[in-house]
Design a protein around this motif. Structure first.
Motif, PDB file in Angstrom:
ATOM      1  N   MET A 186       0.836  -1.207   0.000  1.00 32.81           N
ATOM      2  CA  MET A 186       0.000   0.000   0.000  1.00 32.81           C
ATOM      3  C   MET A 186       0.866   1.251   0.000  1.00 32.81           C
ATOM      4  SD  MET A 186      -3.122   1.160   2.360  1.00 32.81           S
ATOM      5  CE  MET A 186      -3.615   2.874   2.352  1.00 32.81           C
ATOM      6  N   ASP A 187       0.437   2.240  -0.776  1.00 29.82           N
ATOM      7  CA  ASP A 187       1.184   3.494  -0.871  1.00 29.82           C
ATOM      8  C   ASP A 187       0.649   4.463   0.197  1.00 29.82           C
ATOM      9  OD1 ASP A 187       2.215   5.970  -1.457  1.00 29.82           O
ATOM     10  OD2 ASP A 187       2.142   5.649  -3.619  1.00 29.82           O
ATOM     11  N   TYR A 188       1.264   4.424   1.368  1.00 32.04           N
ATOM     12  CA  TYR A 188       0.749   5.194   2.508  1.00 32.04           C
ATOM     13  C   TYR A 188       0.820   6.705   2.277  1.00 32.04           C
ATOM     14  CZ  TYR A 188       1.097   0.682   4.830  1.00 32.04           C
ATOM     15  OH  TYR A 188       0.943  -0.640   5.146  1.00 32.04           O
ATOM     16  N   LEU A 189       1.893   7.171   1.636  1.00 31.89           N
ATOM     17  CA  LEU A 189       2.034   8.616   1.466  1.00 31.89           C
ATOM     18  C   LEU A 189       0.965   9.176   0.530  1.00 31.89           C
ATOM     19  CD1 LEU A 189       5.912   9.114   1.396  1.00 31.89           C
ATOM     20  CD2 LEU A 189       4.336   8.990   3.327  1.00 31.89           C
ATOM     21  N   HIS A 190       0.680   8.463  -0.554  1.00 28.84           N
ATOM     22  CA  HIS A 190      -0.389   8.936  -1.434  1.00 28.84           C
ATOM     23  C   HIS A 190      -1.756   8.803  -0.774  1.00 28.84           C
ATOM     24  CE1 HIS A 190       2.639   8.980  -4.739  1.00 28.84           C
ATOM     25  NE2 HIS A 190       1.941  10.066  -5.020  1.00 28.84           N
ATOM     26  N   PHE A 191      -1.911   7.815   0.088  1.00 28.00           N
ATOM     27  CA  PHE A 191      -3.158   7.718   0.856  1.00 28.00           C
ATOM     28  C   PHE A 191      -3.321   8.968   1.723  1.00 28.00           C
ATOM     29  CE2 PHE A 191      -5.780   6.512   4.488  1.00 28.00           C
ATOM     30  CZ  PHE A 191      -6.841   5.853   3.876  1.00 28.00           C
ATOM     31  N   ILE A 192      -2.247   9.394   2.360  1.00 30.57           N
ATOM     32  CA  ILE A 192      -2.306  10.608   3.195  1.00 30.57           C
ATOM     33  C   ILE A 192      -2.716  11.809   2.351  1.00 30.57           C
ATOM     34  CG2 ILE A 192      -0.919  12.263   4.519  1.00 30.57           C
ATOM     35  CD1 ILE A 192       0.712   9.877   5.568  1.00 30.57           C
ATOM     36  N   VAL A 193      -2.072  11.993   1.200  1.00 30.49           N
ATOM     37  CA  VAL A 193      -2.329  13.180   0.379  1.00 30.49           C
ATOM     38  C   VAL A 193      -3.729  13.142  -0.231  1.00 30.49           C
ATOM     39  CG1 VAL A 193      -1.648  14.416  -1.722  1.00 30.49           C
ATOM     40  CG2 VAL A 193       0.106  13.565  -0.129  1.00 30.49           C
ATOM     41  N   LYS A 194      -4.119  11.986  -0.767  1.00 29.99           N
ATOM     42  CA  LYS A 194      -5.368  11.935  -1.537  1.00 29.99           C
ATOM     43  C   LYS A 194      -6.597  11.589  -0.696  1.00 29.99           C
ATOM     44  CE  LYS A 194      -3.076  10.815  -5.894  1.00 29.99           C
ATOM     45  NZ  LYS A 194      -3.101  12.192  -6.387  1.00 29.99           N
ATOM     46  N   GLU A 195      -6.452  10.711   0.276  1.00 35.22           N
ATOM     47  CA  GLU A 195      -7.623  10.260   1.030  1.00 35.22           C
ATOM     48  C   GLU A 195      -7.806  11.013   2.348  1.00 35.22           C
ATOM     49  OE1 GLU A 195      -9.791   8.084  -0.150  1.00 35.22           O
ATOM     50  OE2 GLU A 195      -8.620   7.944  -1.997  1.00 35.22           O
ATOM     51  N   ILE A 196      -6.717  11.444   2.959  1.00 35.50           N
ATOM     52  CA  ILE A 196      -6.817  12.150   4.242  1.00 35.50           C
ATOM     53  C   ILE A 196      -6.647  13.648   4.021  1.00 35.50           C
ATOM     54  CG2 ILE A 196      -5.802  12.454   6.519  1.00 35.50           C
ATOM     55  CD1 ILE A 196      -5.010   9.498   6.489  1.00 35.50           C
ATOM     56  N   HIS A 197      -5.566  14.024   3.437  1.00 33.84           N
ATOM     57  CA  HIS A 197      -5.230  15.396   3.050  1.00 33.84           C
ATOM     58  C   HIS A 197      -4.973  16.330   4.243  1.00 33.84           C
ATOM     59  CE1 HIS A 197      -4.405  18.196  -0.069  1.00 33.84           C
ATOM     60  NE2 HIS A 197      -5.139  19.116   0.532  1.00 33.84           N
ATOM     61  N   THR A 198      -6.003  16.599   5.053  1.00 29.96           N
ATOM     62  CA  THR A 198      -5.768  17.472   6.214  1.00 29.96           C
ATOM     63  C   THR A 198      -5.374  16.606   7.408  1.00 29.96           C
ATOM     64  OG1 THR A 198      -7.391  19.078   5.412  1.00 29.96           O
ATOM     65  CG2 THR A 198      -6.748  19.225   7.729  1.00 29.96           C
ATOM     66  N   VAL A 199      -4.151  16.796   7.879  1.00 28.93           N
ATOM     67  CA  VAL A 199      -3.652  16.031   9.019  1.00 28.93           C
ATOM     68  C   VAL A 199      -3.407  16.998  10.179  1.00 28.93           C
ATOM     69  CG1 VAL A 199      -2.497  14.425   7.443  1.00 28.93           C
ATOM     70  CG2 VAL A 199      -1.169  16.273   8.522  1.00 28.93           C
ATOM     71  N   ILE A 200      -3.118  16.434  11.343  1.00 30.73           N
ATOM     72  CA  ILE A 200      -2.708  17.252  12.467  1.00 30.73           C
ATOM     73  C   ILE A 200      -1.210  17.042  12.658  1.00 30.73           C
ATOM     74  CG2 ILE A 200      -3.048  17.815  14.894  1.00 30.73           C
ATOM     75  CD1 ILE A 200      -5.542  18.212  13.012  1.00 30.73           C
ATOM     76  N   ALA A 201      -0.470  18.144  12.642  1.00 31.30           N
ATOM     77  CA  ALA A 201       0.982  18.079  12.761  1.00 31.30           C
ATOM     78  C   ALA A 201       1.405  18.567  14.132  1.00 31.30           C
ATOM     79  CB  ALA A 201       1.634  18.937  11.694  1.00 31.30           C
TER      80      ALA A 201
END
Lengths: 204, 204
Positions: free
Chosen positions: A1-16
């Motif tokens: 699974m491509d986790y980084l693209h999942f973050i960008v495309k499916e989650i997008h807004t994260v908490i840093a």
């Protein structure tokens, strides 16, 4: 699974999370705007405290969740080193994230913006939407993920005491020592706390 | 507005940050399960690294978002001191959050759980769903919020150079010095970077 693209495309807004000058954590919402084989990309304004903290420590931790409620969500966490890549990357990020034109509508209003890349670190995937839950580790720009969690040593005699307290029923007793199925483990530590042989160790 | 109940009822799953033993931030998803006049309540298992970090530093930062995409979401951040309240608070939190019975189905599986309270700190509300954006500060268990952001001093001559670079158009020129409408400011710092009088200062 491509986790980084999942973050960008499916989650997008994260908490840093970054740390302030006293070492206390600070969190904010931030959009992950692009990913490639080198890492994750995001932008911020140089006038923000977030920018100062990124520059001072060169480190970020972030988690994003996909899904509305706890029992049906997946979470991805990443932590690692960041570096400032500068405004040369801005046009690409605006092109891939056109809604940014509404927040910063003019060239003039973008003058304080700059791009950062998370280029080295590790991450974890955690899926509560399936039963038992699943977890997996991955890395960015470095060879292997650190092993974290609970493990059963050769001191195990197969007594199954831990079976009664495991909320995930994720301990496999077909061999002795028994084996904790790492991908399903919640890391609650119940098994370690009850083992009469002290055969459960924690790593990481 | 009751920010803490908004977190519990409307956001519920937030991302929390603690620091590891090297001082680097770590993030994880955590549910905020109750709130009252004394603060925010959540639970964790004693076997988790999250528990160790809470006990070691007694501090947490968290942000939660309500809404699917960046242009229509509200975010609430809180940071402050936490203390362990223990298992006496567990029945209340399970009663208010019955889905927890699915994750920890038996009394035995709950043996490692404990409750923490965030009892002193400060917070910020940030609403990107309205234009211009809105922000506000609040506190938990302490008298006043720290003033953060950009402010225009008496050195301002009303030249309006800053007006051209403000993405929020949130500078009021009806008086001199001009006034930044704090509730709409993005903290990008553009105004400070262009002011020919060096009349813009940053606090916090």
């Amino acid at each position: 699974m491509d986790y980084l693209h999942f973050i960008v495309k499916e989650i997008h807004t994260v908490i840093a999370a970054t740390t302030d000058d006293k070492g206390f954590p600070v969190t904010c919402a931030i959009d992950m705007m692009d990913a490639d084989e080198s890492g994750l990309y995001f932008l911020t304004a140089k006038g923000k405290g977030f920018y100062d903290r990124l520059k001072r420590y060169g480190y970020i931790a972030l988690t994003g969740i996909k899904g509305e409620d706890t029992m049906s969500c997946a979470a991805v966490s990443v932590r690692g080193k960041v570096c400032e890549l500068g405004e040369a990357h801005l046009p690409r990020l605006f092109e891939k994230n056109p809604y940014m034109n509404e927040i910063y509508p003019t060239e003039e209003s973008r003058r304080a913006l700059t791009v950062f890349g998370l280029y080295e670190g590790s991450g974890e995937w955690f899926d509560l939407s399936i039963k038992p839950i699943e977890r997996a580790s991955f890395t960015i720009g470095q060879p292997e993920a650190k092993q974290e969690g609970y493990f059963i040593t050769n001191d195990c005699i197969g007594c199954r005491t831990c079976e009664t307290v495991c909320p995930q029923a994720c301990i496999d007793f077909t061999t002795t020592p028994a084996v904790i199925e790492q991908m399903h483990c919640l890391h609650c530590g119940n098994c370690k706390s009850v083992c009469p042989q002290n055969a459960v160790v924690r790593r990481g």
